[in-house]
Design a protein around this motif. Structure first.
Motif, PDB file in Angstrom:
ATOM      1  N   VAL A 121       0.933  -1.137  -0.180  1.00 43.09           N
ATOM      2  CA  VAL A 121       0.029  -0.014  -0.087  1.00 43.09           C
ATOM      3  C   VAL A 121       0.970   1.321   0.071  1.00 43.09           C
ATOM      4  CG1 VAL A 121      -1.830   1.298   1.271  1.00 43.09           C
ATOM      5  CG2 VAL A 121      -1.832  -1.151   1.234  1.00 43.09           C
ATOM      6  N   THR A 122       0.724   2.239  -0.735  1.00 36.57           N
ATOM      7  CA  THR A 122       1.306   3.350  -0.785  1.00 36.57           C
ATOM      8  C   THR A 122       0.578   4.242  -0.253  1.00 36.57           C
ATOM      9  OG1 THR A 122       2.301   2.880  -2.990  1.00 36.57           O
ATOM     10  CG2 THR A 122       2.377   5.166  -2.290  1.00 36.57           C
ATOM     11  N   VAL A 123       0.978   4.979   0.932  1.00 39.40           N
ATOM     12  CA  VAL A 123       0.285   6.213   1.652  1.00 39.40           C
ATOM     13  C   VAL A 123       0.892   7.406   1.347  1.00 39.40           C
ATOM     14  CG1 VAL A 123      -0.241   6.934   3.875  1.00 39.40           C
ATOM     15  CG2 VAL A 123       0.249   4.371   3.382  1.00 39.40           C
ATOM     16  N   THR A 124       0.092   8.348   0.701  1.00 40.36           N
ATOM     17  CA  THR A 124       0.676   9.654   0.190  1.00 40.36           C
ATOM     18  C   THR A 124      -0.237  10.535   1.274  1.00 40.36           C
ATOM     19  OG1 THR A 124       0.622   9.043  -1.921  1.00 40.36           O
ATOM     20  CG2 THR A 124       0.746  11.540  -1.732  1.00 40.36           C
ATOM     21  N   THR A 125       0.475  11.497   2.043  1.00 38.22           N
ATOM     22  CA  THR A 125       0.025  12.325   2.992  1.00 38.22           C
ATOM     23  C   THR A 125       0.496  13.718   2.468  1.00 38.22           C
ATOM     24  OG1 THR A 125       0.351  10.941   4.829  1.00 38.22           O
ATOM     25  CG2 THR A 125       0.077  13.262   5.339  1.00 38.22           C
ATOM     26  N   THR A 126      -0.478  14.514   2.278  1.00 39.02           N
ATOM     27  CA  THR A 126      -0.271  16.043   1.873  1.00 39.02           C
ATOM     28  C   THR A 126      -0.862  17.043   2.909  1.00 39.02           C
ATOM     29  OG1 THR A 126      -0.703  15.346  -0.376  1.00 39.02           O
ATOM     30  CG2 THR A 126      -0.805  17.510  -0.124  1.00 39.02           C
ATOM     31  N   THR A 147      -4.910  12.109   3.463  1.00 41.94           N
ATOM     32  CA  THR A 147      -4.229  10.708   3.271  1.00 41.94           C
ATOM     33  C   THR A 147      -4.592   9.971   2.010  1.00 41.94           C
ATOM     34  OG1 THR A 147      -3.397  11.097   5.410  1.00 41.94           O
ATOM     35  CG2 THR A 147      -2.932   9.108   4.527  1.00 41.94           C
ATOM     36  N   GLU A 148      -3.944   9.575   1.363  1.00 40.29           N
ATOM     37  CA  GLU A 148      -4.342   8.634   0.311  1.00 40.29           C
ATOM     38  C   GLU A 148      -3.924   7.307   0.289  1.00 40.29           C
ATOM     39  OE1 GLU A 148      -3.841  11.472  -2.756  1.00 40.29           O
ATOM     40  OE2 GLU A 148      -5.882  11.692  -3.219  1.00 40.29           O
ATOM     41  N   PHE A 149      -4.600   6.272   0.224  1.00 41.22           N
ATOM     42  CA  PHE A 149      -4.003   4.981   0.366  1.00 41.22           C
ATOM     43  C   PHE A 149      -4.350   4.306  -0.968  1.00 41.22           C
ATOM     44  CE2 PHE A 149      -5.497   6.297   4.459  1.00 41.22           C
ATOM     45  CZ  PHE A 149      -4.615   6.195   4.979  1.00 41.22           C
ATOM     46  N   ALA A 150      -3.095   3.831  -1.731  1.00 41.68           N
ATOM     47  CA  ALA A 150      -3.449   3.226  -2.974  1.00 41.68           C
ATOM     48  C   ALA A 150      -2.523   1.919  -3.351  1.00 41.68           C
ATOM     49  CB  ALA A 150      -2.838   4.264  -3.936  1.00 41.68           C
ATOM     50  N   ASP A 151      -3.200   1.063  -4.113  1.00 42.38           N
ATOM     51  CA  ASP A 151      -2.418  -0.218  -4.337  1.00 42.38           C
ATOM     52  C   ASP A 151      -1.363  -0.153  -5.348  1.00 42.38           C
ATOM     53  OD1 ASP A 151      -3.542  -0.313  -6.825  1.00 42.38           O
ATOM     54  OD2 ASP A 151      -5.146  -1.708  -6.453  1.00 42.38           O
ATOM     55  N   ALA A 152      -0.751  -1.344  -5.678  1.00 44.24           N
ATOM     56  CA  ALA A 152       0.558  -1.317  -6.483  1.00 44.24           C
ATOM     57  C   ALA A 152       0.285  -0.603  -7.962  1.00 44.24           C
ATOM     58  CB  ALA A 152       1.312  -2.707  -6.679  1.00 44.24           C
ATOM     59  N   THR A 153      -0.797  -0.722  -8.503  1.00 43.70           N
ATOM     60  CA  THR A 153      -1.400  -0.120  -9.844  1.00 43.70           C
ATOM     61  C   THR A 153      -1.802   1.331  -9.515  1.00 43.70           C
ATOM     62  OG1 THR A 153      -3.710  -0.577  -9.754  1.00 43.70           O
ATOM     63  CG2 THR A 153      -2.039  -2.339 -10.300  1.00 43.70           C
ATOM     64  N   GLY A 154      -1.734   1.825  -8.492  1.00 40.58           N
ATOM     65  CA  GLY A 154      -2.095   3.379  -8.264  1.00 40.58           C
ATOM     66  C   GLY A 154      -3.625   3.584  -7.973  1.00 40.58           C
ATOM     67  N   GLN A 155      -4.406   2.421  -8.021  1.00 44.94           N
ATOM     68  CA  GLN A 155      -5.967   2.488  -7.690  1.00 44.94           C
ATOM     69  C   GLN A 155      -6.120   2.797  -6.149  1.00 44.94           C
ATOM     70  OE1 GLN A 155      -8.399   2.282 -10.125  1.00 44.94           O
ATOM     71  NE2 GLN A 155      -6.447   2.484 -11.242  1.00 44.94           N
ATOM     72  N   PRO A 156      -7.117   3.536  -5.998  1.00 39.48           N
ATOM     73  CA  PRO A 156      -7.557   4.021  -4.593  1.00 39.48           C
ATOM     74  C   PRO A 156      -8.027   3.058  -3.753  1.00 39.48           C
ATOM     75  CG  PRO A 156      -9.051   5.059  -6.046  1.00 39.48           C
ATOM     76  CD  PRO A 156      -8.054   4.142  -7.019  1.00 39.48           C
ATOM     77  N   ILE A 157      -7.484   2.656  -2.497  1.00 39.20           N
ATOM     78  CA  ILE A 157      -7.914   1.983  -1.522  1.00 39.20           C
ATOM     79  C   ILE A 157      -8.949   2.402  -0.646  1.00 39.20           C
ATOM     80  CG2 ILE A 157      -7.590   0.213   0.277  1.00 39.20           C
ATOM     81  CD1 ILE A 157      -4.879  -0.471  -1.363  1.00 39.20           C
ATOM     82  N   ALA A 158      -8.297   3.628  -0.098  1.00 43.06           N
ATOM     83  CA  ALA A 158      -8.981   4.576   1.023  1.00 43.06           C
ATOM     84  C   ALA A 158      -8.477   6.031   0.900  1.00 43.06           C
ATOM     85  CB  ALA A 158      -9.005   4.149   2.226  1.00 43.06           C
ATOM     86  N   SER A 159      -9.183   6.985   1.742  1.00 43.57           N
ATOM     87  CA  SER A 159      -8.441   8.116   1.775  1.00 43.57           C
ATOM     88  C   SER A 159      -9.060   8.757   2.874  1.00 43.57           C
ATOM     89  CB  SER A 159      -8.991   9.076   0.415  1.00 43.57           C
ATOM     90  OG  SER A 159     -10.308   9.401   0.180  1.00 43.57           O
ATOM     91  N   GLU A 160      -8.572   9.854   3.562  1.00 47.07           N
ATOM     92  CA  GLU A 160      -9.038  10.726   4.704  1.00 47.07           C
ATOM     93  C   GLU A 160      -8.586  12.041   4.299  1.00 47.07           C
ATOM     94  OE1 GLU A 160      -8.831  10.232   9.351  1.00 47.07           O
ATOM     95  OE2 GLU A 160      -7.087   9.689   8.509  1.00 47.07           O
ATOM     96  N   LEU A 161      -9.488  12.759   4.988  1.00 46.63           N
ATOM     97  CA  LEU A 161      -9.303  14.212   5.022  1.00 46.63           C
ATOM     98  C   LEU A 161      -9.523  14.624   6.682  1.00 46.63           C
ATOM     99  CD1 LEU A 161      -8.424  16.890   3.408  1.00 46.63           C
ATOM    100  CD2 LEU A 161     -10.954  17.337   3.413  1.00 46.63           C
ATOM    101  N   ALA A 162      -8.348  14.817   7.077  1.00 44.01           N
ATOM    102  CA  ALA A 162      -8.622  15.190   8.680  1.00 44.01           C
ATOM    103  C   ALA A 162      -8.084  16.500   9.001  1.00 44.01           C
ATOM    104  CB  ALA A 162      -7.647  14.211   9.136  1.00 44.01           C
TER     105      ALA A 162
END
Length: 168
Positions: A121-126, A147-162
């Motif tokens: 899982v790739t986790v991108t925090t902005t 925070t966005e969570f994506a799989d190996a192909t870049g497809q979204p798994i989950a996201s959070e706006l906190a």
């Protein structure tokens, strides 16, 4: 929420903090069956799809599957305590503000699909936004992190706006 003007009782967001808006960090996590099982146990989840490969396959999954909020365990980087800000908050929330404490203010969480064991899982925090408002004991700084969570192909798994509240 718009930033108060220069005449605001709370005052403006310091320039050094404003300069960090847009700051992004990216990291990856290899999810194991053990991670999923431990998370499920910790939250009291008993569905066998989180523990048993056969039950997961019978339910249509390739491997055991994590409970829906599993990605929250990957939201912040796992750092030694001595590398965290003085209040113990996550490093991703370290912004130069005249504030000593950080508390959660709320979040919007979206789940696109469940995480399976064996995935990376790739986790991108902005850092999206910093605003300030007046509180009873002084300024309250609202720090918004996406925070966005994506799989190996870049497809979204989950996201959070906190939103996190920093104060003296």
């Amino acid at each position: 929420m718009p930033e108060p003007g220069p005449d605001s009782v709370a005052g403006p967001v310091p320039a050094a903090a404003r300069a960090l808006i847009g700051r992004r960090s990216v990291r990856q996590y290899a999810v194991t069956a053990r991670d999923i099982k431990r998370f499920a146990q910790a939250i009291g989840e008993s569905n066998p799809v989180h523990f048993d490969e056969a039950a997961a396959r019978a339910a249509g999954h390739a491997t055991i599957v994590a409970p829906p909020l599993f990605c929250q365990a990957m939201t912040f980087e796992d750092l030694p305590i001595d590398q965290l800000p003085a209040d113990g908050s996550p490093a991703e929330l370290a912004v130069p503000l005249p504030a000593e404490r950080t508390v959660g203010g709320g979040s919007e969480y979206r789940i696109h699909r469940l995480v399976h064991s064996g995935e990376v899982v790739t986790v991108t925090t902005t850092l999206r936004e910093i605003t300030v408002k007046s509180g009873k004991s002084g300024p309250l700084y609202l720090v918004v992190v996406e925070t966005e969570f994506a799989d190996a192909t870049g497809q979204p798994i989950a996201s959070e706006l906190a939103t996190y509240v920093k104060r003296r």
